[in-house]
Structure formats: structure tokens, C-alpha cells
Design a protein around this motif. Sequence first.
Motif, PDB file in Angstrom:
ATOM      1  N   PHE A 161       1.217  -6.513  -3.752  1.00 14.87           N
ATOM      2  CA  PHE A 161       2.594  -7.101  -2.837  1.00 14.87           C
ATOM      3  C   PHE A 161       2.463  -6.045  -1.754  1.00 14.87           C
ATOM      4  O   PHE A 161       2.125  -4.817  -2.656  1.00 14.87           O
ATOM      5  N   GLY A 162       2.668  -6.276  -0.465  1.00  9.59           N
ATOM      6  CA  GLY A 162       2.811  -4.667  -0.076  1.00  9.59           C
ATOM      7  C   GLY A 162       2.870  -4.673   1.413  1.00  9.59           C
ATOM      8  O   GLY A 162       2.811  -5.982   1.642  1.00  9.59           O
ATOM      9  N   LEU A 163       2.345  -3.998   2.440  1.00 15.03           N
ATOM     10  CA  LEU A 163       1.621  -4.326   3.804  1.00 15.03           C
ATOM     11  C   LEU A 163       0.644  -4.258   3.738  1.00 15.03           C
ATOM     12  O   LEU A 163       0.149  -3.188   3.908  1.00 15.03           O
ATOM     13  N   GLY A 164       0.362  -4.836   4.761  1.00 14.78           N
ATOM     14  CA  GLY A 164      -1.271  -5.058   4.750  1.00 14.78           C
ATOM     15  C   GLY A 164      -2.349  -6.192   4.238  1.00 14.78           C
ATOM     16  O   GLY A 164      -1.404  -7.117   4.739  1.00 14.78           O
ATOM     17  N   PRO A 165      -3.154  -5.947   4.505  1.00 17.96           N
ATOM     18  CA  PRO A 165      -3.824  -7.088   3.609  1.00 17.96           C
ATOM     19  C   PRO A 165      -3.581  -7.462   2.668  1.00 17.96           C
ATOM     20  O   PRO A 165      -2.455  -8.914   2.288  1.00 17.96           O
ATOM     21  N   ILE A 166      -2.666  -6.592   1.498  1.00 17.06           N
ATOM     22  CA  ILE A 166      -2.117  -7.678   0.100  1.00 17.06           C
ATOM     23  C   ILE A 166      -0.847  -8.148   0.714  1.00 17.06           C
ATOM     24  O   ILE A 166      -0.135  -8.244  -0.187  1.00 17.06           O
ATOM     25  N   SER A 167      -0.347  -7.911   2.260  1.00 23.29           N
ATOM     26  CA  SER A 167       0.469  -8.597   2.856  1.00 23.29           C
ATOM     27  C   SER A 167       1.025 -10.620   1.875  1.00 23.29           C
ATOM     28  O   SER A 167       2.207 -10.984   1.926  1.00 23.29           O
ATOM     29  N   ALA A 168      -0.875 -10.634   1.739  1.00 19.39           N
ATOM     30  CA  ALA A 168      -0.445 -12.322   1.096  1.00 19.39           C
ATOM     31  C   ALA A 168      -0.078 -12.534  -0.378  1.00 19.39           C
ATOM     32  O   ALA A 168       0.042 -13.576  -0.687  1.00 19.39           O
ATOM     33  N   GLY A 169       0.050 -10.908  -1.278  1.00 21.15           N
ATOM     34  CA  GLY A 169       0.766 -11.116  -2.208  1.00 21.15           C
ATOM     35  C   GLY A 169      -0.512 -11.819  -3.493  1.00 21.15           C
ATOM     36  O   GLY A 169      -1.350 -12.690  -3.334  1.00 21.15           O
TER      37      GLY A 169
END
Length: 613
Positions: free
Chosen positions: A410-418
Motif C-alpha cells: 500500500f502507499g501513495l501513488g498507483p499502489i494506493s489501490a493496495g
Amino acid sequence: MTQAAQSDNFDHDLKCLGVSVPVSPYLTESRIERIRTARYEGQEIAGALAVVGPEDRVLELGAGLGIVGAVIARNCRPAEVRSFEANPDLIPHIQALYHANDLTDRITVTNRIMLSQDPRPATVPFFIRNSFLGSSVVENPIRASRQVDVATGDFNHLCQEYRPTVLIIDIEGGELELLRKADLDGIRAVVIEFHEEVYGRDGAQACKQILLEAGFEKRPEHCSRVVWTCERPTEARITVPASDLTVPTIETDTRKQPSPAGGWSETAEICPAAIVVPPDGGAMLQPTGVLRADGSYVDQGALWRRHRPITTQPAWPDGPIFDLPGRWLFAGPLWNHFGHFLTESLPRLWAVEGFGTLDGVVFTPKRAATGDAIEGYHKAMFDALSLDLPVRVVTAPTRVAELVVPGQGFGLGPISAGTPTFRRFIQSRFAQDIPPEGPKKLYISRSQIGPRRGGFLAEARLEQHLADAGYDIFHPQKHDIPTQIARYKAAKRIVAAEGSALHLVAMVAKPKQKIAVIMRRNGKTNDPITTHLASFSGRPPLNVAAIRRRWMPASGGRAHQGVAEIDLESAQQQLLAEGFVKDSAPWRSLTEDEARDTIQAQRYWRVNGYRPE
């Protein structure tokens, strides 16, 4: 050495995505490691976790060791899972796995080969080979095998009686004949492994063509040449405008950004005698992270934000290195900013479930000056996640006897979708014992946190309009974490000033809740919040774009420190169109004189005056 003898040499505290895997003769050293890191049948598991929901009835053909079905049953919690396995030798071990995980009320296994042909034989020969992975209904004269006769079942009759909605198929080459005469009506999703070594590329293409002609569409992020996850489109599916659609791909290179589709973001590296190196300052980009015993850098431990890592390879420590015995999980930087803590300190905690017994969780401080402090809201969030492990913040270079370094889920950016794994971790563990409590309409305000952190000009006027519309004005910073969660769970409609509180909302929100975000910044700054809400709750928020202009500190400042002047009439109309408020007298915006008088009255830390952006 036999498989059984090999397995006796290993630690059997073995888990895969929360599923305990008991001792069996089939646990070789390499298989144990693949199971522990969720790479055993990893594509099938990722696909299933992406499509199975609580109301599904799952039919699994080819249970194997039982791990895929058990992971589905535990993490997706479908109404029922029925599994069928041809190899009679595997049945007692599969049943033992279901029993060990208390899943017997949700999943069953039967020793039977399901056929779609009519008429069908009562039994068919099944060839058991030394490796259970190679056992098949298809005889291979080159490989030694033991033949047994296995009872068959009528696939189409079973589907009429059981009415499955999701089909999982891994039957070592039998899928082509099954699909040719299978009645797939009522099945909305299929996860299937193809076996070109049995029927060649033409056979695999024929399988795929049958699925496409039956109305299934590929989920590209969960498809490869040998494994497909596909669904029939439904009206209930949430769609994204084509111009905004970026299809994520699985990323296995740990030097590239983590992908919400999976890859290294869903695996972990286990490092003996790893060196955890904390930062020596407080810059945004800083050398800190994990080194292997040989001094090489563990890329998997880097924290990525959008398209770059913000933690980079540290040098080998010059001074003393402290020792920490035991097996610990590396969680990365511990932020003292609430939003960044949620999005950039929690993304690796999904691995507390799948990698054996842990002695605790290791963080590094985000800023060296904060030392080993763990704030009250940190502890409250760990409690809400049922994290019953010691948490340590390493402030000096430390050698950990065994360190589990998970991918960033998870995180900030495309990975915000988890990743699917991280979302399941949150959905299955987070705030399970906190009941909803509070009003049905909630406005999450920023008016009392001070202009230093950015907000709206004269937000009190917006609050009054929303209060008149029946909204309770909520200031989250004045309440503890359990109270915030209870309020967010209870509200049927949430309107919020764009900010960190929405990341906590996303972790508990459900599709039936309607959420509107009033933007206070232009551009794509709000994208991570939008993505987080849509992916975790299953419903995209309404982004209310009504900024008339933004005021920035006259001496300069960052975007998040600006004060947005809202066109209240526009905000009202956007909320009205989506059912958040009822038709009423127009909301009056600030006049030019009111806006300038209000901004001049603002007090900002180390700032004298504002200017329009």
C-alpha cells in the motif's frame, strides 16, 4: 531422501496468507519457502482474492494441497467452498488443513473427478506420480506412476444443484475436455490454469476461446499465458472512465515501483543477520533501510512514493552495530504525521500473518530527531489491527538474527489501490471489534486544526450550510481512534474536507456508504485518496471541485499549506446532484471584500500575509 523425511527437518510453523499448513509428506524445502511467501500457486491465489466475495459459492476443481481453497475460505469468507481432488492420497492432508484452520463449516473436499461429458464413465484411471504436482488423468509413459481408479461426478448436474458463482480450475490438463461440454451459466468468474504440456498451445487457446465466447472478460492484472482470471461483466461493476484507466501489471523486479496487481509487493525476503540502518537526519529522501549480511541492499525494503523510492541504499555503518535476537518483521519508517503513518507505515504489516512466529515488528524513525517514540495513535492503530506483537523503533544500526522484509502492499501513488493481500488483511482484521456508533450524516472538518496545515477560507460558513442539511460537524483530531472509526462506520453519507482523515475512512468504509470529498488543492494531489477510497470501499467518492482560488503564504509555501476559497454555490449544486443535500436556498460564497478581510485575519506560523496563487 523421501519427501516425508525431508519435511521432518523443517520448522512447521508454516502459514500462507493466514492459513496454517500442518505437517505432511508433501512439504519439501523449496515448497515450504514458496508457501510461506505466498508464491505457491501465487497467481491462482491472487486471482481468486480479487474476484471472490462474501456472497459467492466457490467450486474448486483440483484442490492440490488444499491451500488455495483454504486461503479463499479464510480471507474472502464466501458462503461456501466445495473442492474436488482426484488424488486419494491428498484427501486426508487436505482435511487436516481445513480442520487445523477451523474451516470445516465453510469448505469441504471430495475425492472425485468431475466430468462434463454425457454419458460419462463411473470411474476413470488416475496416474499418481512421485510429485503430486505431476499426477494427472493423462498418462505419461516416460514418468513412473501408480494407477488408481477414481469415481467420477457430473459437473453440469453439480452446477445445477450447487449453483456456483466462482469456478477455480487446476486439474493438470483435464480442463480442455471439461470446458468443451461444460454448462457455465450462473458462473460469473473463473480462475484457471492451463497445461500446454498436455494439449499444446492450440489446446490452451481453445480453452481461452471457450471462455471468451461464453462472455467472460480477462482481468489483465491477474492474467498470464498459463493462468487466467476472468469475469462476466455485470451492471453492478464500478467503472472508471477510459481516460483515467491505467491497468496495473504484476511487477517482480524489486527495483521498480510496487504494483497493486501483485508481484514483489505481495512477497517477502527472509534475511539472516540483516542490518537495519536508521536515518541520520530528517530529509524527505534519505538513505535508510536493510542491508544483507554481505552488505548488499535489500531493495524490497525501500519505501516508494508514486514513481520513486524515498528511502535509498544506506552505507555500511561505521560505528557499532547492536544485535537483536529472534525473528522480526521489518515495517519501514514510522511517521509521526497521521496521514503518512496510515499510508506509509502500515503497508508491510500484512506479513504478520504468513511468515511463522515473529518476535516483533521493527520500524526505523522517519526523522532521527524523533528517536524511538511511539505515539498514542500509533498504538491505537496497532490495537485496531490486532497486532499483538512488540513494536520497536531502531535508532542505531542493528543486526537482526532473522528479518522478514515484506513488499510494500500500500502507499501513495498507483499502489494506493493496495494489493489484494493488503486489502484482505485490512478487511479481515482492522477494527473488527469496534461497532458503528454515531449520526447518519457526517461532515469531517479541518476548521480547527489551524491554517498552517491548509484548509478552507471561512470553513465555518460551509459547516453551517451542512449543519442545516442535517450533517454532524466532526473534528477527528479531538477524538480517539476508536471513536473516529465508530463514527465513520455509522455514517451513511460522509462529506469531508480533503485530508488525511479520509485514509482512515477508506479502511472501514463499505460500498453502501456515499462519500464526497471537497477538494482544497488542484491537480492530481487528491488521487491517492480517491484511489484508496474506491479500491478499499468498492465505491468511488464524489470529488467536489469548487475551488474559486487558492491563497498561499506571501513568503511562499507548499501546496498543502494553501487556503482554498470555495465557490459554495458550485459545491452545493454538485452535492445536490448526487443526493448528499436536498434543494434549498443557494449557498452564498464570500464576496471579494469578505474574502480579503478573512484572509488578512488569518494567523499563520512564521508567515505574514497571503497572496492569491
